[in-house]
Design a protein around this motif. Sequence first.
Motif, short mmCIF file in Angstrom:
data_model
loop_
_atom_site.label_atom_id
_atom_site.label_comp_id
_atom_site.label_asym_id
_atom_site.label_seq_id
_atom_site.Cartn_x
_atom_site.Cartn_y
_atom_site.Cartn_z
N GLY A 36 10.65 18.08 5.98
CA GLY A 36 9.82 18.28 7.16
C GLY A 36 8.96 17.08 7.51
O GLY A 36 7.83 17.25 7.97
N LEU A 37 9.47 15.87 7.29
CA LEU A 37 8.71 14.66 7.61
C LEU A 37 8.73 14.39 9.11
O LEU A 37 9.73 14.65 9.79
CB LEU A 37 9.31 13.45 6.89
CG LEU A 37 9.37 13.51 5.36
CD1 LEU A 37 10.04 12.25 4.82
CD2 LEU A 37 8.00 13.68 4.77
N SER A 38 7.63 13.86 9.61
CA SER A 38 7.57 13.44 11.01
C SER A 38 8.40 12.17 11.17
O SER A 38 8.82 11.55 10.18
CB SER A 38 6.12 13.15 11.41
OG SER A 38 5.66 11.97 10.76
N ALA A 39 8.63 11.76 12.40
CA ALA A 39 9.39 10.54 12.66
C ALA A 39 8.71 9.33 12.01
O ALA A 39 9.38 8.48 11.40
CB ALA A 39 9.55 10.32 14.16
N GLY A 40 7.40 9.24 12.13
CA GLY A 40 6.66 8.13 11.52
C GLY A 40 6.75 8.16 10.00
O GLY A 40 6.86 7.12 9.35
N GLU A 41 6.68 9.35 9.43
CA GLU A 41 6.81 9.49 7.98
C GLU A 41 8.22 9.11 7.53
O GLU A 41 8.39 8.49 6.47
CB GLU A 41 6.48 10.92 7.55
CG GLU A 41 5.01 11.27 7.69
CD GLU A 41 4.73 12.75 7.58
OE1 GLU A 41 3.53 13.09 7.47
OE2 GLU A 41 5.67 13.58 7.60
N MET A 42 9.23 9.47 8.31
CA MET A 42 10.60 9.09 7.97
C MET A 42 10.75 7.58 7.94
O MET A 42 11.37 7.02 7.04
CB MET A 42 11.59 9.71 8.97
CG MET A 42 11.74 11.20 8.85
SD MET A 42 12.55 11.74 7.34
CE MET A 42 14.24 11.45 7.79
N ASP A 43 10.18 6.90 8.94
CA ASP A 43 10.24 5.43 8.97
C ASP A 43 9.57 4.85 7.73
O ASP A 43 10.12 3.95 7.08
CB ASP A 43 9.53 4.89 10.23
CG ASP A 43 10.28 5.20 11.51
OD1 ASP A 43 11.50 5.48 11.45
OD2 ASP A 43 9.65 5.14 12.58
N ALA A 44 8.40 5.36 7.41
CA ALA A 44 7.67 4.87 6.25
C ALA A 44 8.40 5.21 4.95
O ALA A 44 8.45 4.39 4.03
CB ALA A 44 6.25 5.44 6.23
N ALA A 45 9.00 6.40 4.86
CA ALA A 45 9.71 6.83 3.65
C ALA A 45 10.91 5.93 3.37
O ALA A 45 11.18 5.60 2.22
CB ALA A 45 10.17 8.28 3.78
N ARG A 46 11.60 5.54 4.42
CA ARG A 46 12.76 4.66 4.26
C ARG A 46 12.34 3.33 3.63
O ARG A 46 13.01 2.81 2.74
CB ARG A 46 13.41 4.44 5.63
CG ARG A 46 14.78 3.81 5.55
CD ARG A 46 15.44 3.68 6.92
NE ARG A 46 14.69 2.81 7.80
CZ ARG A 46 13.94 3.21 8.82
NH1 ARG A 46 13.84 4.47 9.12
NH2 ARG A 46 13.30 2.34 9.58
N ILE A 47 11.20 2.79 4.06
CA ILE A 47 10.71 1.52 3.53
C ILE A 47 10.08 1.74 2.15
O ILE A 47 10.27 0.93 1.24
CB ILE A 47 9.72 0.88 4.51
CG1 ILE A 47 10.40 0.65 5.87
CG2 ILE A 47 9.18 -0.44 3.96
CD1 ILE A 47 9.44 0.31 7.00
N LEU A 48 9.36 2.83 2.00
CA LEU A 48 8.74 3.18 0.72
C LEU A 48 9.80 3.29 -0.37
O LEU A 48 9.58 2.87 -1.51
CB LEU A 48 7.98 4.50 0.86
CG LEU A 48 7.30 5.06 -0.39
CD1 LEU A 48 6.21 4.12 -0.88
CD2 LEU A 48 6.71 6.43 -0.08
N ALA A 49 10.96 3.81 -0.03
CA ALA A 49 12.05 3.98 -0.99
C ALA A 49 12.54 2.64 -1.53
O ALA A 49 13.19 2.58 -2.58
CB ALA A 49 13.21 4.74 -0.35
N GLN A 50 12.23 1.56 -0.84
CA GLN A 50 12.60 0.21 -1.28
C GLN A 50 11.57 -0.38 -2.23
O GLN A 50 11.69 -1.51 -2.66
CB GLN A 50 12.77 -0.71 -0.07
CG GLN A 50 13.83 -0.27 0.89
CD GLN A 50 13.79 -1.06 2.20
OE1 GLN A 50 13.09 -2.05 2.33
NE2 GLN A 50 14.55 -0.60 3.17
N GLY A 51 10.51 0.40 -2.50
CA GLY A 51 9.47 -0.05 -3.41
C GLY A 51 8.44 -0.96 -2.78
O GLY A 51 7.71 -1.67 -3.47
N ARG A 52 8.35 -0.92 -1.46
CA ARG A 52 7.43 -1.81 -0.74
C ARG A 52 6.01 -1.26 -0.75
O ARG A 52 5.79 -0.06 -0.84
CB ARG A 52 7.92 -1.98 0.69
CG ARG A 52 9.40 -2.34 0.83
CD ARG A 52 9.72 -3.80 0.81
NE ARG A 52 9.24 -4.51 1.96
CZ ARG A 52 9.80 -4.48 3.17
NH1 ARG A 52 10.87 -3.75 3.39
NH2 ARG A 52 9.29 -5.18 4.15
N SER A 53 5.04 -2.16 -0.63
CA SER A 53 3.62 -1.78 -0.62
C SER A 53 3.23 -1.22 0.75
O SER A 53 3.95 -1.40 1.74
CB SER A 53 2.76 -3.01 -0.92
OG SER A 53 2.79 -3.92 0.17
#
Length: 94
Positions: A36-53
């Motif tokens: 149930g992530l928002s569009a903005g959360e999905m964008d951030a999650a995709r990058i977060l999954a790469q281990g980015r700060s």
Amino acid sequence: MREEGLKEAEKRIKRALYGEEPSGGHDIEVALEGLGLSAGEMDAARILAQGRSDKEIADELGCPLRTVQNRVASILRKSGVRGRAEFIASLGRG
């Protein structure tokens, strides 16, 4: 009900990561859909999954650092994990 959604999302994430989806077209974004992530959360999650700060995520998305911090906190809460490392590990990347 919430736990069922989390378990299903975890299964979908693993299938997408390991290429076990029948259609082969599913990716992490689709696998995270059950959270149930928002569009903005999905964008951030995709990058977060790469281990980015948070700063790197903010720079890539072109949004304020505080916004990213709020999104990351929400992603972790909705994912049912305690931290970034656990989130990445839950995606099979850690």
